[in-house]
Design a protein around this motif. Structure first.
Motif, PDB file in Angstrom:
ATOM      1  N   ARG A  39     -10.684  -4.312  14.492  1.00 12.77           N
ATOM      2  CA  ARG A  39     -10.288  -4.226  12.943  1.00 12.77           C
ATOM      3  C   ARG A  39      -9.735  -2.847  12.714  1.00 12.77           C
ATOM      4  O   ARG A  39      -8.906  -2.685  11.893  1.00 12.77           O
ATOM      5  CB  ARG A  39     -11.487  -4.590  12.325  1.00 12.77           C
ATOM      6  CG  ARG A  39     -12.656  -3.652  12.249  1.00 12.77           C
ATOM      7  CD  ARG A  39     -13.803  -4.231  11.722  1.00 12.77           C
ATOM      8  NE  ARG A  39     -14.820  -3.264  11.632  1.00 12.77           N
ATOM      9  CZ  ARG A  39     -15.820  -3.142  12.694  1.00 12.77           C
ATOM     10  NH1 ARG A  39     -15.381  -3.951  13.790  1.00 12.77           N
ATOM     11  NH2 ARG A  39     -16.764  -2.395  12.690  1.00 12.77           N
ATOM     12  N   LEU A  66      -6.098  -2.232  11.342  1.00 10.75           N
ATOM     13  CA  LEU A  66      -5.973  -1.812   9.966  1.00 10.75           C
ATOM     14  C   LEU A  66      -4.926  -0.811   9.971  1.00 10.75           C
ATOM     15  O   LEU A  66      -4.144  -0.813   9.062  1.00 10.75           O
ATOM     16  CB  LEU A  66      -7.107  -1.204   9.546  1.00 10.75           C
ATOM     17  CG  LEU A  66      -8.260  -2.208   8.810  1.00 10.75           C
ATOM     18  CD1 LEU A  66      -9.578  -1.339   8.775  1.00 10.75           C
ATOM     19  CD2 LEU A  66      -7.712  -2.877   7.652  1.00 10.75           C
ATOM     20  N   GLU A  98     -10.785   3.042  11.988  1.00  9.54           N
ATOM     21  CA  GLU A  98      -9.432   3.867  11.752  1.00  9.54           C
ATOM     22  C   GLU A  98      -9.812   5.249  12.211  1.00  9.54           C
ATOM     23  O   GLU A  98      -9.129   6.145  12.903  1.00  9.54           O
ATOM     24  CB  GLU A  98      -9.087   3.924  10.611  1.00  9.54           C
ATOM     25  CG  GLU A  98      -8.467   2.444  10.257  1.00  9.54           C
ATOM     26  CD  GLU A  98      -7.961   2.338   8.739  1.00  9.54           C
ATOM     27  OE1 GLU A  98      -6.718   2.704   8.373  1.00  9.54           O
ATOM     28  OE2 GLU A  98      -8.757   2.314   8.185  1.00  9.54           O
ATOM     29  N   THR A 107      -8.678  -8.446   4.030  1.00  8.38           N
ATOM     30  CA  THR A 107      -7.961  -7.107   3.456  1.00  8.38           C
ATOM     31  C   THR A 107      -6.643  -7.508   3.147  1.00  8.38           C
ATOM     32  O   THR A 107      -5.916  -7.891   4.162  1.00  8.38           O
ATOM     33  CB  THR A 107      -8.399  -5.871   4.501  1.00  8.38           C
ATOM     34  OG1 THR A 107      -9.673  -6.091   4.871  1.00  8.38           O
ATOM     35  CG2 THR A 107      -7.842  -4.683   3.754  1.00  8.38           C
ATOM     36  N   THR A 134      -0.957  -1.608   8.246  1.00  8.72           N
ATOM     37  CA  THR A 134      -1.102  -0.773   6.832  1.00  8.72           C
ATOM     38  C   THR A 134       0.266   0.097   6.919  1.00  8.72           C
ATOM     39  O   THR A 134       0.951  -0.069   5.814  1.00  8.72           O
ATOM     40  CB  THR A 134      -2.183   0.166   6.798  1.00  8.72           C
ATOM     41  OG1 THR A 134      -3.310  -0.661   6.746  1.00  8.72           O
ATOM     42  CG2 THR A 134      -2.008   1.203   5.395  1.00  8.72           C
ATOM     43  N   MET A 162      -2.772  -5.888   3.090  1.00  4.96           N
ATOM     44  CA  MET A 162      -2.377  -4.694   4.148  1.00  4.96           C
ATOM     45  C   MET A 162      -1.159  -4.339   3.462  1.00  4.96           C
ATOM     46  O   MET A 162      -0.694  -4.437   2.185  1.00  4.96           O
ATOM     47  CB  MET A 162      -2.268  -5.182   5.357  1.00  4.96           C
ATOM     48  CG  MET A 162      -3.585  -5.742   6.001  1.00  4.96           C
ATOM     49  SD  MET A 162      -4.917  -4.848   6.027  1.00  4.96           S
ATOM     50  CE  MET A 162      -4.277  -3.408   7.319  1.00  4.96           C
ATOM     51  N   ARG A 169      -1.883  -1.789   0.196  1.00  4.56           N
ATOM     52  CA  ARG A 169      -2.797  -0.939   0.703  1.00  4.56           C
ATOM     53  C   ARG A 169      -2.404   0.555   0.678  1.00  4.56           C
ATOM     54  O   ARG A 169      -3.234   1.423   0.610  1.00  4.56           O
ATOM     55  CB  ARG A 169      -3.351  -1.282   2.074  1.00  4.56           C
ATOM     56  CG  ARG A 169      -4.640  -0.564   2.560  1.00  4.56           C
ATOM     57  CD  ARG A 169      -5.458  -0.996   3.763  1.00  4.56           C
ATOM     58  NE  ARG A 169      -6.784  -0.511   4.066  1.00  4.56           N
ATOM     59  CZ  ARG A 169      -7.048   0.440   5.261  1.00  4.56           C
ATOM     60  NH1 ARG A 169      -5.863   0.637   5.900  1.00  4.56           N
ATOM     61  NH2 ARG A 169      -8.140   0.670   5.259  1.00  4.56           N
TER      62      ARG A 169
END
Length: 319
Positions: A240, A244, A298, A152, A248, A154, A158
């Protein structure tokens, strides 16, 4: 010590800004601002200055001095903080040329040498499209090593911003088949270097096989592309969700969320949301880490903290 003090001051300023932003009406004076949390006398005086003149005269003056201009220039070099920049200025350095060549009177670290060499490229924000193209190239090579890897991109990307200061990639892998991403960096980094994606190494993790590791370097899109900063972080799959949130950003949003967690008796970091954390009542230093209660997504962290869900593009300060 200086860096710690600077970081603390930065956090105090951000807390002050957040407090002012939460005020329901426009402030009319510094005296009114003093009633807000985190607003001290000096900040109140600056607010008065802004209200009366539309700008901050003292700040404008301070930012226009030679020392401030040169310090800011030097801090644009990767690996150079305010303490180092001010030290170089005190030793007679004034330009980037003063820092390079055989005549220089200071010693740069390898990372600082790289930062100086590519100063212009690294000072420029990259278009979102360029960040995506580099990420796609990295993801394709990673998936070729292990199709189950999850990558991903970030940070500001993101959050939906049109330009990015660097590329932050989060890498992990589901463990349902009994395997993990341990050792993937050992295979991935040489392949990225061979493909011409990675160009310079700034920092290698001490253990390439660790499930929680961080690589820092430079990359580029094609052989003629500009040099860009890149971080590749590997994390355990069960962390994770917290990771995240943390990677982020933005920093103001993250600190607000951590303050909310702390207010509710929890502790939040990039590894998860913890309960039962104990702190020294005087120093507030953490004495025990407590027990993790959420980390995989999240949304579960938002729900426990009773914070309305915010999409990544909503987690940025107004500009």
């Amino acid at each position: 010590m200086q860096q710690g003090i600077g970081g603390k001051r930065c956090r105090q300023h951000e807390a002050t800004i957040a407090s002012i932003r939460r005020h329901p009406t426009r402030l009319k004076s510094g005296k009114e601002a003093l009633k807000l949390r985190f607003v001290g006398q000096r900040m109140a005086e600056k607010i008065d200055d802004v209200i009366k003149t539309g700008n901050m005269r003292r700040l404008q003056y301070e930012e226009s001095t030679e020392s401030a201009i040169v310090t800011k220039l030097f801090m644009g070099i990767y690996g150079v903080g305010m303490t180092t920049a001010r030290d170089w200025y005190s030793r007679g350095m004034r330009t980037l040329d003063d820092l390079s060549g055989s005549h220089r009177r200071i010693v740069l670290t390898p990372a600082q040498q790289i930062g100086l060499k590519y100063y212009t490229d690294l000072a420029e924000r990259m278009p979102r499209s360029e960040a995506k193209a580099i990420f796609d190239a990295i993801k394709a090579i990673a998936i070729g090593i292990d199709p189950s890897l999850e990558l991903t991109i970030m940070g500001s990307y993101r959050r939906g911003q049109e330009t990015c200061g660097d590329i932050d990639i989060l890498l992990t892998r589901p463990t349902i088949d009994g395997r993990s991403h341990s050792g993937v960096l050992r295979k991935l980094l040489p392949k990225l270097r061979a493909a011409g994606v990675l160009t310079e190494d700034l920092s290698y993790p001490s253990d390439l096989d660790d499930e929680e590791a961080k690589y820092m370097g430079l990359c580029r899109l094609g052989h003629e592309g500009k040099m860009r900063r890149i971080d590749i972080l590997t994390i355990p799959y069960h962390q994770r969700g917290a990771a995240l949130i943390y990677f982020t950003g933005d920093d103001v949003f993250n600190r607000s969320l951590r303050l909310k967690a702390r207010h509710d008796g929890y502790s939040l970091n990039q590894r998860g949301l913890f309960t039962g954390v104990t702190r020294d009542p005087k120093t507030k230093v953490k004495l025990s880490n407590g027990i993790i209660i959420a980390s995989e997504t999240e949304r579960e962290i938002f729900n426990i903290l009773k914070v309305p869900w915010q999409e990544p593009h909503q987690r940025r300060r107004a500009t």
